[in-house]
Design a protein around this motif. Sequence first.
Motif, PDB file in Angstrom:
ATOM      1  N   ASN A 125       9.004   0.750   4.884  1.00 44.00           N
ATOM      2  CA  ASN A 125      10.269   0.151   4.420  1.00 44.00           C
ATOM      3  C   ASN A 125      10.771  -0.943   5.356  1.00 44.00           C
ATOM      4  OD1 ASN A 125      10.405   1.644   2.069  1.00 44.00           O
ATOM      5  ND2 ASN A 125      11.648   3.276   2.980  1.00 44.00           N
ATOM      6  N   ALA A 126      10.376  -0.905   6.598  1.00 47.05           N
ATOM      7  CA  ALA A 126      10.763  -1.976   7.526  1.00 47.05           C
ATOM      8  C   ALA A 126      10.112  -3.301   7.114  1.00 47.05           C
ATOM      9  CB  ALA A 126      10.372  -1.614   8.948  1.00 47.05           C
ATOM     10  N   LYS A 127       8.981  -3.210   6.437  1.00 45.10           N
ATOM     11  CA  LYS A 127       8.273  -4.404   5.974  1.00 45.10           C
ATOM     12  C   LYS A 127       8.427  -4.626   4.473  1.00 45.10           C
ATOM     13  CE  LYS A 127       4.716  -4.209   9.571  1.00 45.10           C
ATOM     14  NZ  LYS A 127       3.255  -4.133   9.848  1.00 45.10           N
ATOM     15  N   ASN A 128       9.207  -3.759   3.813  1.00 45.22           N
ATOM     16  CA  ASN A 128       9.397  -3.874   2.359  1.00 45.22           C
ATOM     17  C   ASN A 128       8.059  -3.915   1.624  1.00 45.22           C
ATOM     18  OD1 ASN A 128      12.177  -3.870   2.599  1.00 45.22           O
ATOM     19  ND2 ASN A 128      12.357  -6.096   2.488  1.00 45.22           N
ATOM     20  N   THR A 129       7.148  -3.070   2.048  1.00 45.60           N
ATOM     21  CA  THR A 129       5.794  -3.108   1.509  1.00 45.60           C
ATOM     22  C   THR A 129       5.298  -1.700   1.187  1.00 45.60           C
ATOM     23  OG1 THR A 129       5.291  -5.114   2.758  1.00 45.60           O
ATOM     24  CG2 THR A 129       3.422  -3.863   1.933  1.00 45.60           C
ATOM     25  N   ALA A 130       4.635  -1.600   0.047  1.00 44.66           N
ATOM     26  CA  ALA A 130       3.940  -0.378  -0.324  1.00 44.66           C
ATOM     27  C   ALA A 130       2.436  -0.645  -0.287  1.00 44.66           C
ATOM     28  CB  ALA A 130       4.359   0.084  -1.714  1.00 44.66           C
ATOM     29  N   TYR A 131       1.689   0.419  -0.059  1.00 39.87           N
ATOM     30  CA  TYR A 131       0.240   0.285   0.089  1.00 39.87           C
ATOM     31  C   TYR A 131      -0.479   1.303  -0.805  1.00 39.87           C
ATOM     32  CZ  TYR A 131       1.787  -2.009   4.381  1.00 39.87           C
ATOM     33  OH  TYR A 131       2.411  -2.819   5.286  1.00 39.87           O
ATOM     34  N   LEU A 132      -1.715   0.960  -1.118  1.00 43.66           N
ATOM     35  CA  LEU A 132      -2.594   1.907  -1.792  1.00 43.66           C
ATOM     36  C   LEU A 132      -3.951   1.826  -1.104  1.00 43.66           C
ATOM     37  CD1 LEU A 132      -2.803   3.970  -4.123  1.00 43.66           C
ATOM     38  CD2 LEU A 132      -3.792   2.118  -5.504  1.00 43.66           C
ATOM     39  N   GLN A 133      -4.259   2.842  -0.325  1.00 45.51           N
ATOM     40  CA  GLN A 133      -5.553   2.915   0.330  1.00 45.51           C
ATOM     41  C   GLN A 133      -6.530   3.589  -0.624  1.00 45.51           C
ATOM     42  OE1 GLN A 133      -6.643   1.768   3.441  1.00 45.51           O
ATOM     43  NE2 GLN A 133      -8.653   2.381   2.654  1.00 45.51           N
ATOM     44  N   MET A 134      -7.561   2.871  -0.996  1.00 42.60           N
ATOM     45  CA  MET A 134      -8.526   3.365  -1.981  1.00 42.60           C
ATOM     46  C   MET A 134      -9.868   3.568  -1.296  1.00 42.60           C
ATOM     47  SD  MET A 134      -7.474   0.969  -5.229  1.00 42.60           S
ATOM     48  CE  MET A 134      -8.133  -0.509  -4.477  1.00 42.60           C
ATOM     49  N   ASN A 135     -10.282   4.811  -1.209  1.00 38.98           N
ATOM     50  CA  ASN A 135     -11.573   5.161  -0.625  1.00 38.98           C
ATOM     51  C   ASN A 135     -12.499   5.712  -1.701  1.00 38.98           C
ATOM     52  OD1 ASN A 135     -10.512   4.520   1.941  1.00 38.98           O
ATOM     53  ND2 ASN A 135      -9.779   6.611   2.220  1.00 38.98           N
ATOM     54  N   SER A 136     -13.770   5.744  -1.388  1.00 39.44           N
ATOM     55  CA  SER A 136     -14.771   6.301  -2.307  1.00 39.44           C
ATOM     56  C   SER A 136     -14.639   5.685  -3.704  1.00 39.44           C
ATOM     57  CB  SER A 136     -14.626   7.824  -2.395  1.00 39.44           C
ATOM     58  OG  SER A 136     -14.753   8.411  -1.122  1.00 39.44           O
ATOM     59  N   LEU A 137     -14.566   4.386  -3.749  1.00 40.15           N
ATOM     60  CA  LEU A 137     -14.357   3.693  -5.022  1.00 40.15           C
ATOM     61  C   LEU A 137     -15.548   3.885  -5.957  1.00 40.15           C
ATOM     62  CD1 LEU A 137     -12.615   0.570  -3.592  1.00 40.15           C
ATOM     63  CD2 LEU A 137     -11.714   1.937  -5.479  1.00 40.15           C
ATOM     64  N   LYS A 138     -15.222   3.948  -7.250  1.00 39.51           N
ATOM     65  CA  LYS A 138     -16.218   4.138  -8.299  1.00 39.51           C
ATOM     66  C   LYS A 138     -16.137   2.969  -9.281  1.00 39.51           C
ATOM     67  CE  LYS A 138     -15.313   9.125  -8.132  1.00 39.51           C
ATOM     68  NZ  LYS A 138     -14.894  10.311  -8.931  1.00 39.51           N
ATOM     69  N   PRO A 139     -17.210   2.684  -9.988  1.00 35.53           N
ATOM     70  CA  PRO A 139     -17.153   1.598 -10.980  1.00 35.53           C
ATOM     71  C   PRO A 139     -16.033   1.788 -11.997  1.00 35.53           C
ATOM     72  CG  PRO A 139     -19.428   2.206 -10.563  1.00 35.53           C
ATOM     73  CD  PRO A 139     -18.582   3.205  -9.830  1.00 35.53           C
ATOM     74  N   GLU A 140     -15.722   3.016 -12.333  1.00 34.31           N
ATOM     75  CA  GLU A 140     -14.652   3.261 -13.303  1.00 34.31           C
ATOM     76  C   GLU A 140     -13.256   2.986 -12.745  1.00 34.31           C
ATOM     77  OE1 GLU A 140     -17.105   5.366 -12.409  1.00 34.31           O
ATOM     78  OE2 GLU A 140     -16.395   7.450 -12.349  1.00 34.31           O
ATOM     79  N   ASP A 141     -13.164   2.663 -11.461  1.00 39.28           N
ATOM     80  CA  ASP A 141     -11.887   2.255 -10.872  1.00 39.28           C
ATOM     81  C   ASP A 141     -11.616   0.773 -11.101  1.00 39.28           C
ATOM     82  OD1 ASP A 141     -12.611   4.390  -8.090  1.00 39.28           O
ATOM     83  OD2 ASP A 141     -11.260   4.811  -9.767  1.00 39.28           O
ATOM     84  N   THR A 142     -12.583   0.061 -11.664  1.00 44.82           N
ATOM     85  CA  THR A 142     -12.404  -1.358 -11.932  1.00 44.82           C
ATOM     86  C   THR A 142     -11.242  -1.569 -12.897  1.00 44.82           C
ATOM     87  OG1 THR A 142     -14.731  -1.876 -11.537  1.00 44.82           O
ATOM     88  CG2 THR A 142     -13.487  -3.390 -12.937  1.00 44.82           C
ATOM     89  N   ALA A 143     -10.291  -2.401 -12.473  1.00 46.64           N
ATOM     90  CA  ALA A 143      -9.088  -2.639 -13.268  1.00 46.64           C
ATOM     91  C   ALA A 143      -8.225  -3.668 -12.560  1.00 46.64           C
ATOM     92  CB  ALA A 143      -8.294  -1.342 -13.463  1.00 46.64           C
ATOM     93  N   VAL A 144      -7.200  -4.105 -13.257  1.00 51.27           N
ATOM     94  CA  VAL A 144      -6.123  -4.847 -12.608  1.00 51.27           C
ATOM     95  C   VAL A 144      -5.096  -3.818 -12.151  1.00 51.27           C
ATOM     96  CG1 VAL A 144      -4.305  -6.566 -12.875  1.00 51.27           C
ATOM     97  CG2 VAL A 144      -6.509  -6.888 -14.024  1.00 51.27           C
ATOM     98  N   TYR A 145      -4.709  -3.918 -10.891  1.00 51.78           N
ATOM     99  CA  TYR A 145      -3.776  -2.970 -10.297  1.00 51.78           C
ATOM    100  C   TYR A 145      -2.408  -3.611 -10.146  1.00 51.78           C
ATOM    101  CZ  TYR A 145      -7.464   0.357  -9.516  1.00 51.78           C
ATOM    102  OH  TYR A 145      -8.469   1.271  -9.710  1.00 51.78           O
ATOM    103  N   TYR A 146      -1.401  -2.884 -10.614  1.00 50.31           N
ATOM    104  CA  TYR A 146      -0.029  -3.369 -10.598  1.00 50.31           C
ATOM    105  C   TYR A 146       0.841  -2.445  -9.751  1.00 50.31           C
ATOM    106  CZ  TYR A 146      -1.480  -5.934 -14.792  1.00 50.31           C
ATOM    107  OH  TYR A 146      -2.128  -6.747 -15.693  1.00 50.31           O
ATOM    108  N   CYS A 147       1.735  -3.028  -8.994  1.00 50.00           N
ATOM    109  CA  CYS A 147       2.750  -2.202  -8.362  1.00 50.00           C
ATOM    110  C   CYS A 147       4.033  -2.326  -9.171  1.00 50.00           C
ATOM    111  CB  CYS A 147       2.982  -2.565  -6.902  1.00 50.00           C
ATOM    112  SG  CYS A 147       3.750  -4.149  -6.610  1.00 50.00           S
ATOM    113  N   ALA A 148       4.852  -1.313  -9.066  1.00 50.21           N
ATOM    114  CA  ALA A 148       6.094  -1.242  -9.805  1.00 50.21           C
ATOM    115  C   ALA A 148       7.146  -0.572  -8.937  1.00 50.21           C
ATOM    116  CB  ALA A 148       5.897  -0.459 -11.097  1.00 50.21           C
ATOM    117  N   ALA A 149       8.414  -0.898  -9.201  1.00 51.25           N
ATOM    118  CA  ALA A 149       9.493  -0.322  -8.408  1.00 51.25           C
ATOM    119  C   ALA A 149      10.726  -0.097  -9.278  1.00 51.25           C
ATOM    120  CB  ALA A 149       9.840  -1.228  -7.229  1.00 51.25           C
ATOM    121  N   ASP A 150      11.455   0.962  -8.950  1.00 55.23           N
ATOM    122  CA  ASP A 150      12.687   1.276  -9.672  1.00 55.23           C
ATOM    123  C   ASP A 150      13.460   2.310  -8.870  1.00 55.23           C
ATOM    124  OD1 ASP A 150      13.465   0.793 -12.891  1.00 55.23           O
ATOM    125  OD2 ASP A 150      14.492   2.464 -11.897  1.00 55.23           O
ATOM    126  N   PRO A 151      14.776   2.253  -8.924  1.00 55.63           N
ATOM    127  CA  PRO A 151      15.546   3.280  -8.217  1.00 55.63           C
ATOM    128  C   PRO A 151      15.513   4.640  -8.926  1.00 55.63           C
ATOM    129  CG  PRO A 151      17.014   1.765  -9.337  1.00 55.63           C
ATOM    130  CD  PRO A 151      15.639   1.194  -9.455  1.00 55.63           C
TER     131      PRO A 151
END
Length: 122
Positions: free
Chosen positions: A74-100
Amino acid sequence: QVQLVESGGGLVQAGGSLRLSCAASGLPFNRYYAAWFRQAPGKEREFVAVIGSGGGSATYADSVKGRWTISRDNAKNTAYLQMNSLKPEDTAVYYCAADPRPYGSRALYNYWGQGTQVTVSS
């Protein structure tokens, strides 16, 4: 003006790792839930993970549980997604979203990024 900007996507071999970032501006990020969704060609947008405003709780889709980790700085106003052991079926466009509001896995978030492409080769 609220902006969510994703970065970190790319092409990776199966079994590899990537870390996506979502930089937020124009909103009190530390009061917002942050989530990741993905959309593969010809498929509906699907939930990946969500994290509470303080970072103390996280929920994952079964398809990524144990492989991926959502986090935030939150100090950097940033969210992360660490993705390990990736598979071909993980292929996609990835979107972040936010809401209170705690929408969880529902795609009702008020603010969305433009998306970043992740391609996993076999």
